[in-house]
Design a protein around this motif. Sequence first.
Motif, short mmCIF file in Angstrom:
data_model
loop_
_atom_site.label_atom_id
_atom_site.label_comp_id
_atom_site.label_asym_id
_atom_site.label_seq_id
_atom_site.Cartn_x
_atom_site.Cartn_y
_atom_site.Cartn_z
N GLU A 210 8.24 -18.00 1.15
CA GLU A 210 8.20 -17.57 -0.24
C GLU A 210 7.60 -16.18 -0.40
O GLU A 210 7.74 -15.55 -1.44
N THR A 211 6.97 -15.68 0.66
CA THR A 211 6.43 -14.32 0.65
C THR A 211 6.60 -13.72 2.04
O THR A 211 6.32 -14.38 3.04
N ILE A 212 7.05 -12.47 2.09
CA ILE A 212 7.16 -11.80 3.38
C ILE A 212 6.86 -10.31 3.22
O ILE A 212 7.27 -9.69 2.22
N SER A 213 6.11 -9.77 4.16
CA SER A 213 5.86 -8.33 4.25
C SER A 213 6.48 -7.83 5.56
O SER A 213 6.34 -8.47 6.60
N ILE A 214 7.15 -6.69 5.46
CA ILE A 214 7.92 -6.17 6.59
C ILE A 214 7.56 -4.70 6.79
O ILE A 214 7.49 -3.94 5.82
N ILE A 215 7.35 -4.30 8.04
CA ILE A 215 7.16 -2.88 8.37
C ILE A 215 8.30 -2.44 9.28
O ILE A 215 8.60 -3.10 10.28
N PHE A 216 8.94 -1.35 8.90
CA PHE A 216 9.93 -0.71 9.75
C PHE A 216 9.31 0.53 10.39
O PHE A 216 8.65 1.32 9.70
N GLY A 217 9.52 0.70 11.67
CA GLY A 217 9.08 1.91 12.36
C GLY A 217 10.27 2.64 12.94
O GLY A 217 11.23 2.01 13.43
N TYR A 218 10.24 3.98 12.90
CA TYR A 218 11.33 4.82 13.38
C TYR A 218 10.83 5.77 14.45
O TYR A 218 9.66 6.15 14.47
N LYS A 219 11.73 6.18 15.34
CA LYS A 219 11.33 6.96 16.51
C LYS A 219 10.73 8.31 16.16
O LYS A 219 9.95 8.87 16.94
N ASN A 220 11.09 8.86 15.00
CA ASN A 220 10.55 10.17 14.60
C ASN A 220 9.32 10.06 13.70
O ASN A 220 8.89 11.04 13.11
N GLY A 221 8.77 8.85 13.59
CA GLY A 221 7.53 8.66 12.84
C GLY A 221 7.70 8.16 11.43
O GLY A 221 6.71 7.85 10.75
N GLU A 222 8.93 8.06 10.93
CA GLU A 222 9.14 7.53 9.59
C GLU A 222 8.76 6.04 9.57
O GLU A 222 8.85 5.34 10.57
N MET A 223 8.36 5.57 8.38
CA MET A 223 7.99 4.17 8.23
C MET A 223 8.46 3.65 6.89
O MET A 223 8.67 4.42 5.94
N SER A 229 8.47 -11.64 -2.74
CA SER A 229 7.70 -12.86 -2.97
C SER A 229 8.18 -13.59 -4.22
O SER A 229 8.57 -12.97 -5.20
N PHE A 230 8.15 -14.93 -4.13
CA PHE A 230 8.33 -15.78 -5.31
C PHE A 230 6.98 -16.19 -5.89
O PHE A 230 6.93 -16.98 -6.83
N ASP A 231 5.88 -15.66 -5.32
CA ASP A 231 4.55 -16.15 -5.64
C ASP A 231 3.62 -15.07 -6.17
O ASP A 231 2.41 -15.24 -6.20
N ALA A 232 4.18 -13.93 -6.57
CA ALA A 232 3.36 -12.83 -7.09
C ALA A 232 4.18 -12.07 -8.13
O ALA A 232 5.40 -11.95 -8.01
N ASN A 233 3.50 -11.54 -9.11
CA ASN A 233 4.17 -10.80 -10.19
C ASN A 233 3.92 -9.31 -10.00
O ASN A 233 2.78 -8.85 -10.04
#
Length: 328
Positions: A210-223, A229-233
């Motif tokens: 019901e809640t997920i946090s995701i981090i993307f990392g890129y080879k040149n340093g971008e993020m 979430s269904f559990d936060a406003n």
Amino acid sequence: MSKKYNWAILGCGGIAKKFSIELKGLSNANLYATASRNLENAQDFASEFGFEKAYGSYQKMVEDPNVDVVYIATPHTFHFEHTLLCLNHKKAVLCEKAFAINSREVKQMIAASKANNTFLMEAFWVAFRPKLLKVHELIKTENLGKLKFVRSDFMFNGEYNPKNRLYNIDLGGGSLLDIGIYPVFTALHFLGTPNEIKTIAHFSPTGSEETISIIFGYKNGEMALLNSSFDANYKNDVDLAFENGYIKYHRFSSEPIELHKNDTTQLIDFDAGPNMGYQFEAIHLMECLDNNLLESPILPHSFSLKLMETLDAIRKDAGIVYPNHDSI
């Protein structure tokens, strides 16, 4: 002059109602047919929005030679089956997101589109809204430098109900495929495919996240930092941080776009129109049909496949499983 196309709705739920309201205002879209496994539901939907016919069978609907385009609005786990049904009967398809339950299904859907020489597009409506086009215009003209960081959220505080589709893992329930797909789309749209993915998920008693946090990392340093979430406003905002400033905008509303540059803030008013903006994807689809295309140049098959492959990778890292469907 554009041809007038006969539209059919496959799956008469809430999102189909929102789509039909805006489809009704297009001069080259004829509201032709509805289809549900329950004939009464299809008839009620047809009566409410002014469709000419109602079918209590998806099979009978696709066998109607007058149907040109089918909008598929069933739960995620049925998108593959229903898309193939329509494509194999030479009906152009606009299929709701998530496009399917995994990338293996998406590959087969794309292959069916090509084999049947029939148009297929994911109904990722925000890709066609003028607000996103305006953001791209600002990026192009404001000399903001390289994009370094994306933050994107989609959250609402809904009541937990184990019988609700959102919590039913047999229907692809969970925040990721339903609303988390929007932040993931945003990151892919602006930064491309990440080199690294890290996740933290919280699961409901039904086994859906019901809640997920995701981090993307890129080879040149971008993020990218993405949350659903269904559990936060929280607001459905997007932040794009560049070397020389940042852009902030609300994904859906008509709130102004914020442009922050050189210690100044410019508010760019934006008229989103009277509706949400589902009509723009329908307008684009019919333009594609006018030009005999099999896929959209704005949202091509390759992007929908990349999106689903990224969602597969997120699911694998987070431990999100749909037990009654093929593993990733």
